[in-house]
Write a protein that holds these residues in place. Structure first.
Motif, PDB file in Angstrom:
ATOM      1  N   SER A  91      36.019 -13.673  49.977  1.00 33.31           N
ATOM      2  CA  SER A  91      36.724 -12.636  50.733  1.00 33.31           C
ATOM      3  C   SER A  91      37.978 -12.250  49.965  1.00 33.31           C
ATOM      4  O   SER A  91      38.485 -13.027  49.151  1.00 33.31           O
ATOM      5  CB  SER A  91      37.100 -13.140  52.128  1.00 33.31           C
ATOM      6  OG  SER A  91      38.099 -14.149  52.045  1.00 33.31           O
ATOM      7  N   TRP A  92      38.490 -11.034  50.236  1.00 37.21           N
ATOM      8  CA  TRP A  92      39.677 -10.581  49.514  1.00 37.21           C
ATOM      9  C   TRP A  92      40.344  -9.430  50.265  1.00 37.21           C
ATOM     10  O   TRP A  92      39.723  -8.765  51.096  1.00 37.21           O
ATOM     11  CB  TRP A  92      39.316 -10.141  48.087  1.00 37.21           C
ATOM     12  CG  TRP A  92      38.249  -9.082  48.031  1.00 37.21           C
ATOM     13  CD1 TRP A  92      38.414  -7.733  48.015  1.00 37.21           C
ATOM     14  CD2 TRP A  92      36.835  -9.309  48.001  1.00 37.21           C
ATOM     15  NE1 TRP A  92      37.205  -7.087  47.971  1.00 37.21           N
ATOM     16  CE2 TRP A  92      36.208  -8.035  47.965  1.00 37.21           C
ATOM     17  CE3 TRP A  92      36.031 -10.452  47.999  1.00 37.21           C
ATOM     18  CZ2 TRP A  92      34.825  -7.889  47.937  1.00 37.21           C
ATOM     19  CZ3 TRP A  92      34.660 -10.287  47.978  1.00 37.21           C
ATOM     20  CH2 TRP A  92      34.068  -9.026  47.933  1.00 37.21           C
ATOM     21  N   ASP A 121      34.286 -18.013  44.845  1.00 41.88           N
ATOM     22  CA  ASP A 121      35.461 -17.172  44.617  1.00 41.88           C
ATOM     23  C   ASP A 121      36.639 -17.636  45.458  1.00 41.88           C
ATOM     24  O   ASP A 121      37.287 -16.841  46.141  1.00 41.88           O
ATOM     25  CB  ASP A 121      35.140 -15.701  44.896  1.00 41.88           C
ATOM     26  CG  ASP A 121      35.026 -14.892  43.604  1.00 41.88           C
ATOM     27  OD1 ASP A 121      35.501 -15.368  42.558  1.00 41.88           O
ATOM     28  OD2 ASP A 121      34.472 -13.776  43.640  1.00 41.88           O
ATOM     29  N   ILE A 122      36.917 -18.919  45.394  1.00 43.56           N
ATOM     30  CA  ILE A 122      38.063 -19.495  46.089  1.00 43.56           C
ATOM     31  C   ILE A 122      38.686 -20.531  45.166  1.00 43.56           C
ATOM     32  O   ILE A 122      38.003 -21.442  44.687  1.00 43.56           O
ATOM     33  CB  ILE A 122      37.660 -20.099  47.448  1.00 43.56           C
ATOM     34  CG1 ILE A 122      38.876 -20.709  48.150  1.00 43.56           C
ATOM     35  CG2 ILE A 122      36.538 -21.123  47.305  1.00 43.56           C
ATOM     36  CD1 ILE A 122      38.595 -21.119  49.584  1.00 43.56           C
ATOM     37  N   THR A 151      44.236 -22.420  47.072  1.00 45.90           N
ATOM     38  CA  THR A 151      44.026 -22.061  48.479  1.00 45.90           C
ATOM     39  C   THR A 151      43.848 -23.311  49.331  1.00 45.90           C
ATOM     40  O   THR A 151      44.248 -23.341  50.499  1.00 45.90           O
ATOM     41  CB  THR A 151      42.810 -21.130  48.611  1.00 45.90           C
ATOM     42  OG1 THR A 151      43.072 -19.928  47.879  1.00 45.90           O
ATOM     43  CG2 THR A 151      42.530 -20.768  50.055  1.00 45.90           C
ATOM     44  N   GLY A 167      35.414 -19.042  51.181  1.00 49.66           N
ATOM     45  CA  GLY A 167      35.837 -18.055  50.192  1.00 49.66           C
ATOM     46  C   GLY A 167      35.088 -16.755  50.328  1.00 49.66           C
ATOM     47  O   GLY A 167      34.774 -16.299  51.432  1.00 49.66           O
ATOM     48  N   ILE A 170      41.348 -20.648  55.346  1.00 51.62           N
ATOM     49  CA  ILE A 170      41.037 -22.009  54.889  1.00 51.62           C
ATOM     50  C   ILE A 170      42.042 -23.022  55.430  1.00 51.62           C
ATOM     51  O   ILE A 170      41.669 -24.097  55.909  1.00 51.62           O
ATOM     52  CB  ILE A 170      40.989 -22.070  53.347  1.00 51.62           C
ATOM     53  CG1 ILE A 170      39.773 -21.304  52.823  1.00 51.62           C
ATOM     54  CG2 ILE A 170      40.990 -23.513  52.840  1.00 51.62           C
ATOM     55  CD1 ILE A 170      38.443 -21.879  53.230  1.00 51.62           C
ATOM     56  N   SER A 181      36.756 -18.935  40.496  1.00 49.99           N
ATOM     57  CA  SER A 181      35.919 -20.134  40.555  1.00 49.99           C
ATOM     58  C   SER A 181      36.087 -20.907  39.254  1.00 49.99           C
ATOM     59  O   SER A 181      36.593 -20.368  38.261  1.00 49.99           O
ATOM     60  CB  SER A 181      34.439 -19.758  40.746  1.00 49.99           C
ATOM     61  OG  SER A 181      34.218 -19.131  41.978  1.00 49.99           O
ATOM     62  N   SER A 213      42.133 -20.660  38.792  1.00 49.86           N
ATOM     63  CA  SER A 213      41.425 -21.452  39.806  1.00 49.86           C
ATOM     64  C   SER A 213      41.720 -22.941  39.687  1.00 49.86           C
ATOM     65  O   SER A 213      41.715 -23.670  40.679  1.00 49.86           O
ATOM     66  CB  SER A 213      39.914 -21.200  39.726  1.00 49.86           C
ATOM     67  OG  SER A 213      39.630 -19.834  39.945  1.00 49.86           O
ATOM     68  N   ASN A 215      38.954 -16.822  52.713  1.00 55.13           N
ATOM     69  CA  ASN A 215      40.063 -17.449  51.994  1.00 55.13           C
ATOM     70  C   ASN A 215      41.317 -17.625  52.848  1.00 55.13           C
ATOM     71  O   ASN A 215      41.945 -18.684  52.836  1.00 55.13           O
ATOM     72  CB  ASN A 215      40.398 -16.614  50.747  1.00 55.13           C
ATOM     73  CG  ASN A 215      39.447 -16.861  49.606  1.00 55.13           C
ATOM     74  OD1 ASN A 215      39.468 -17.881  48.949  1.00 55.13           O
ATOM     75  ND2 ASN A 215      38.571 -15.894  49.366  1.00 55.13           N
ATOM     76  N   HIS A 216      41.700 -16.583  53.577  1.00 55.17           N
ATOM     77  CA  HIS A 216      42.982 -16.630  54.292  1.00 55.17           C
ATOM     78  C   HIS A 216      42.962 -17.559  55.506  1.00 55.17           C
ATOM     79  O   HIS A 216      44.017 -17.850  56.075  1.00 55.17           O
ATOM     80  CB  HIS A 216      43.421 -15.221  54.710  1.00 55.17           C
ATOM     81  CG  HIS A 216      42.525 -14.580  55.724  1.00 55.17           C
ATOM     82  ND1 HIS A 216      41.281 -14.081  55.417  1.00 55.17           N
ATOM     83  CD2 HIS A 216      42.701 -14.351  57.056  1.00 55.17           C
ATOM     84  CE1 HIS A 216      40.730 -13.572  56.502  1.00 55.17           C
ATOM     85  NE2 HIS A 216      41.568 -13.724  57.506  1.00 55.17           N
ATOM     86  N   THR A 258      34.626  -8.646  52.400  1.00 49.25           N
ATOM     87  CA  THR A 258      33.918  -9.886  52.088  1.00 49.25           C
ATOM     88  C   THR A 258      32.678  -9.535  51.264  1.00 49.25           C
ATOM     89  O   THR A 258      32.210  -8.397  51.274  1.00 49.25           O
ATOM     90  CB  THR A 258      33.465 -10.646  53.353  1.00 49.25           C
ATOM     91  OG1 THR A 258      32.402  -9.930  53.998  1.00 49.25           O
ATOM     92  CG2 THR A 258      34.625 -10.843  54.323  1.00 49.25           C
TER      93      THR A 258
END
Length: 245
Positions: A10-11, A76-77, A81, A8, A55, A120, A128, A52-53, A31
């Motif tokens: 990341s965005w 933060d995932i 996901t 996680g 995973i 989270s 979440s 995240n992308h 990130t």
């Protein structure tokens, strides 16, 4: 060398720039790992980061693969996901439940840390959804099943106990700007609280251990004062060493 897997943190930001009649869009990828990475590597740990992308492609699918790591960190995932890879969501096929894999990893002796953030625990708007996932049994805290954010823009300082995790660390910590509200489970160790709510909690699950750190390891909830604190690396090292006992 001890190995840490961070999933996680990341965005992607997609922005619309409206200038009178005309507009255009921009996209950026970011990130928030640099402070955590620098801190634990300074203490002799090796960090593997899966954003995240990635995973669905790169996160281990077996307990044997996860056993390469001394601790797994989720930051933060959200549960979606893990639970909705393209194979299931887009193609309607069965796929591996990676949260069940994490659960078995901990049960067999692994270590899990969930750090706080907007995605989270239960997270912003309850998105979440870990309270409805296999990790609800593993985590040392109860997720609320609703928007669990506590925003404290004026800052709030946690209360830390005399636990050995805080050895050689001052009692006066830097402030945080928010956290996820949870409730501790029975038979867990509450090492620190924030606004009277759980902040750092450790629990046993099977042969392994799990930790809830209910604020952020990076900004914005993790303030600049916290992530740049000289004891930031010491804390993570102390915590990881304690989990090995």
């Amino acid at each position: 060398m001890r190995k840490v897997l961070l999933a996680g943190e990341s965005w992607t930001i997609h922005s619309i720039h409206q200038k009178g009649f005309d507009s255009f869009t921009t996209t950026t990828y970011e990130t928030g790992i640099k402070w955590f990475k620098k801190a634990i590597e300074s203490q002799g740990y090796e960090l593997t980061h899966i954003p995240n992308h990635l995973i669905q492609y790169n996160f281990p699918e077996t307990v044997e693969e996860l056993n390469q790591f001394d601790i797994v960190v989720l930051s933060d995932i959200g549960s979606n996901t893990f639970l909705l890879p393209d194979l299931s969501f887009s193609e309607g096929q069965q796929s591996i439940n990676k949260l069940e894999v994490i659960k078995r990893y901990v049960s067999n002796g692994g270590k899990l840390l969930m750090a706080g953030g907007y995605i989270s625990f239960s997270g912003i708007d309850g998105k979440s959804r870990y309270e409805n996932s296999p990790l609800r049994e593993v985590l040392p805290v109860n997720c609320l099943g609703k928007d669990d954010r506590v925003e404290v823009p004026e800052g709030v300082v946690p209360y830390v106990s005399n636990h050995e995790v805080f050895e050689k660390i001052p009692k006066n910590w830097p402030h945080f700007l928010g956290y996820n509200k949870t409730s501790e489970k029975q038979n867990t160790e509450v090492l620190a609280t924030i606004n009277g709510d759980p902040f750092i909690v450790i629990g046993d699950f099977g042969k392994g251990k799990s930790v809830a750190f209910t604020s952020d390891i990076a900004p914005h909830w993790g303030s600049e004062e916290f992530v740049n604190w000289e004891y930031y690396p010491v804390f993570w090292n102390n915590l990881f060493q304690y989990l090995d006992k």
